[in-house]
Write an enzyme that holds these catalytic residues in place. Structure first.
Site, PDB file in Angstrom:
ATOM      1  N   CYS A   1      43.322  32.750  32.439  1.00 50.73           N
ATOM      2  CA  CYS A   1      42.393  33.684  33.091  1.00 50.73           C
ATOM      3  C   CYS A   1      41.824  34.724  32.136  1.00 50.73           C
ATOM      4  O   CYS A   1      40.615  35.007  32.166  1.00 50.73           O
ATOM      5  CB  CYS A   1      43.055  34.353  34.296  1.00 50.73           C
ATOM      6  SG  CYS A   1      44.448  35.451  33.905  1.00 50.73           S
TER       7      CYS A   1
ATOM      8  N   ASP B   1      35.856  34.517  40.429  1.00 53.83           N
ATOM      9  CA  ASP B   1      37.222  34.165  40.025  1.00 53.83           C
ATOM     10  C   ASP B   1      37.175  32.915  39.150  1.00 53.83           C
ATOM     11  O   ASP B   1      37.613  31.840  39.547  1.00 53.83           O
ATOM     12  CB  ASP B   1      38.062  33.937  41.284  1.00 53.83           C
ATOM     13  CG  ASP B   1      39.553  33.912  40.995  1.00 53.83           C
ATOM     14  OD1 ASP B   1      39.941  34.162  39.837  1.00 53.83           O
ATOM     15  OD2 ASP B   1      40.327  33.639  41.927  1.00 53.83           O
TER      16      ASP B   1
ATOM     17  N   HIS C   1      46.652  38.501  36.643  1.00 51.31           N
ATOM     18  CA  HIS C   1      45.487  37.634  36.844  1.00 51.31           C
ATOM     19  C   HIS C   1      44.218  38.464  36.683  1.00 51.31           C
ATOM     20  O   HIS C   1      44.136  39.585  37.190  1.00 51.31           O
ATOM     21  CB  HIS C   1      45.514  36.985  38.227  1.00 51.31           C
ATOM     22  CG  HIS C   1      44.354  36.060  38.472  1.00 51.31           C
ATOM     23  ND1 HIS C   1      44.001  35.064  37.579  1.00 51.31           N
ATOM     24  CD2 HIS C   1      43.448  35.990  39.486  1.00 51.31           C
ATOM     25  CE1 HIS C   1      42.949  34.417  38.044  1.00 51.31           C
ATOM     26  NE2 HIS C   1      42.583  34.957  39.189  1.00 51.31           N
TER      27      HIS C   1
END
Length: 290
Positions: free
Chosen positions: A81, A135, A118
């Site tokens: 991420c 995302d 994250h």
């Protein structure tokens, strides 16, 4: 005019934008519109795989933009991420989007408190007043930006089903939960707050994720490839194909099969030395709940 402190930016001026857009197959308008944002999110999430292989191969995970470009653009590798969001944020900055980064806690249905490791983005387009969640670094979509609206509820992104809920945290701030439909029905995949995060904040989380013996990413290979019709996960030596209706296909691999599967399924071509190092280890099958 007071110069902008570069620690508050995503170094978009250093990005080889042409090379990045070629990497993800984007051919649309280079304007900060909602249509462009949707196209960018879809292109990035379905092209750049999620992977932790640098850690498994005994190397660090630098987040400076030059390293991200070398790995993810020139060498056509993936990233997890922090890497995906760092690269995508640099592109958004070049396009002229207004955005801030955020941190989330990956839950995947767990009840114990997880660290905020994250990375996500909160984005606004020039031609739209709404706020959008992007995302791009989870390895499982969504395929498109998601409106951050308290009444968002259940929605579909392509064939995949999600649900977004807003609650309040312990001091009255916004706390959002993104749910995803899968083989176990609706499962919360992560929570996040809208407190702005910067590259220096992600550097701290990245250090934990890439070095701690409590991080699942230091234990075994973990790779994901997200496509509109299927999501592939390689967890240790367990290869799972997940489908939008919640069904899945699972196969246990021999370690010697990993380089071939990485290339053919996950679009990750390791060089001969890295492939040999990967197959020399004895990786466990999927570790549940980590």
């Amino acid at each position: 005019m007071t110069p902008v402190d570069p620690t508050y930016t995503w170094l978009g001026e250093e990005l080889d934008l042409d090379a990045y857009l070629a990497r993800i197959g984007f051919t649309g308008e280079r304007t900060p519109t909602l249509a462009t944002l949707r196209e960018l999110v879809r292109a990035h999430t379905t092209t750049v795989p999620f992977e932790n292989l640098e850690i498994i191969l005994g190397r660090g995970v630098p987040l400076d933009l030059e390293s991200l470009q070398d790995k993810m653009i020139r060498r056509r590798r993936g990233g997890y991420c922090y890497e995906n969001v760092g690269l995508f944020a640099a592109a958004l900055e070049r396009f002229g989007f207004e955005f801030t980064a955020m941190s989330g806690r990956v839950t995947r249905g767990a009840t114990n408190l997880r660290p905020a490791t994250h990375a996500l983005l909160r984005v606004q387009a020039a031609d739209d007043d709404r706020i959008w969640l992007c995302d791009v670094g989870f390895g499982w979509g969504p395929l498109e930006p998601v409106e951050l609206a308290p009444d968002r509820g259940e929605f579909s992104a392509g064939a995949w089903r999600f649900r977004l809920e807003r609650q309040l945290d312990a001091v009255g701030g916004e706390l959002w939960t993104l749910y995803q439909f899968g083989k176990d029905g609706w499962v919360d995949r992560h929570t996040f707050a809208t407190t702005p995060q910067y590259r220096v904040d992600f550097a701290v989380g990245n250090h934990y994720v890439s070095t701690s013996d409590r991080s699942p990413f230091t234990m075994r290979p973990f790779v994901e490839r997200f496509l509109p019709e299927v999501q592939h996960t390689l967890d240790g030596t367990t290869w799972t194909a997940n489908y939008p209706d919640g069904s899945e296909e699972v196969r246990e691999l021999e370690v010697a099969e990993l380089p071939k599967v990485l290339a053919e399924v996950f679009d990750i071509d390791l060089d001969e030395a890295d492939a040999a190092q990967l197959v020399r280890a004895e990786w466990p099958a999927a570790v549940k709940g980590s």
